[in-house]
Design an enzyme around this catalytic site. Structure first.
Site, PDB file in Angstrom:
ATOM      1  N   TYR A  13       0.830  -1.200   0.000  1.00  0.00           N
ATOM      2  CA  TYR A  13       0.000   0.000   0.000  1.00  0.00           C
ATOM      3  C   TYR A  13       0.869   1.256   0.000  1.00  0.00           C
ATOM      4  CZ  TYR A  13      -3.337   3.564   1.459  1.00  0.00           C
ATOM      5  OH  TYR A  13      -4.095   4.709   1.523  1.00  0.00           O
TER       6      TYR A  13
ATOM      7  N   LYS B 196       1.024   4.464  -2.839  1.00  0.00           N
ATOM      8  CA  LYS B 196       0.893   5.887  -2.554  1.00  0.00           C
ATOM      9  C   LYS B 196       2.171   6.649  -2.899  1.00  0.00           C
ATOM     10  CE  LYS B 196      -3.358   6.148  -1.393  1.00  0.00           C
ATOM     11  NZ  LYS B 196      -4.287   6.935  -2.236  1.00  0.00           N
TER      12      LYS B 196
END
Length: 245
Positions: free
Chosen positions: A153, A157
């Site tokens: 994750y 980002k």
């Protein structure tokens, strides 16, 4: 207080049926923008659309060019032929630390969090340029710059924030401003603890409504000279350490 800072502008917001995306949609509507609320949940989407005075368009942004292009076309039609503002807020992440990040999860996170906004920008930005310009805002995250045990994750980002600067270099000369927002730890379902905000100036979780004003600013004419930034709205999480006496 409504100030009509976005009066006459049109906006497409992905992931707008909940949390940060929802708060941005409501703020844009309050500031006078015509809004397309996009997401997968039709019930929540209809509620946000009604509250923002906008239109709901269902979309499952799976990372394919077809899904992003279809949403761009539908939103353009719903907004009378042009999109002035694009907010890429839709993202996915495991709902529990116990989820095993196998290849399928890895691919899904990069598809939704990185590929989908890429193809949506590629579908929308050239049309913005043809109409004289626009504003694109990508949602990053504090985890992109402060190591946490969530490498996949975090990687998505980090990619979004790096691509924001690259998109700015690519489309800025055509009048399309591309910027990002990096939220801190935000109150939302599945994230009830404030432990990650200990030792920060804010000392508590943020709210989706705390992020929305930054999105209004970056979409408005007030930020006409702002290109390629990622604005931290994180309660000081990545930049400040409060030392207890």
């Amino acid at each position: 207080m409504q100030s009509n800072r976005l009066e006459g502008k049109t906006a497409l917001i992905t992931g707008a049926t909940s949390n940060i995306g929802r708060a941005i949609a409501l703020a844009y509507g309050a500031e006078g923008a015509r809004v397309v609320v996009s997401g997968r949940d039709a019930t929540r989407g209809a509620e946000v659309a009604a509250a923002s005075g906008g239109t709901f368009i269902a979309a499952d942004l799976d990372g394919s060019p077809q899904a992003s292009e279809a949403l761009a076309t539908a939103a353009t039609d719903a907004l009378g032929g042009r999109i002035d503002i694009l907010v890429n807020s839709a993202a996915t992440y495991p709902s529990s630390a116990d989820v095993v990040i196998d290849e399928a999860w890895f691919d899904r996170m990069f598809a939704v969090n990185v590929k989908a906004p890429h193809f949506l920008i590629e579908a929308v930005a050239p049309r913005m340029a043809e109409h004289g310009g626009g504003a694109i805002i990508n949602l990053g995250s504090w985890v992109a710059r402060l190591g946490v045990p969530s490498p996949v994750y975090t990687g998505t980002k980090g990619a979004v924030e790096a691509m924001t600067r690259a998109y700015s270099a690519l489309y800025g000369p055509s009048g399309v401003r591309v910027n990002g927002i990096s939220p801190g730890v935000i109150q939302e379902p599945g994230n009830p603890s404030a432990v990650m905000m200990r030792g920060t100036p804010a000392a508590d979780l943020g709210t989706p409504e705390a992020i929305a004003p930054a999105a209004v600013y970056l979409a408005s004419d007030e930020s006409a000279f702002v290109h390629g930034i990622v604005l931290d709205v994180d309660g000081g999480r990545t930049g400040v350490a409060v030392i207890a006496a």
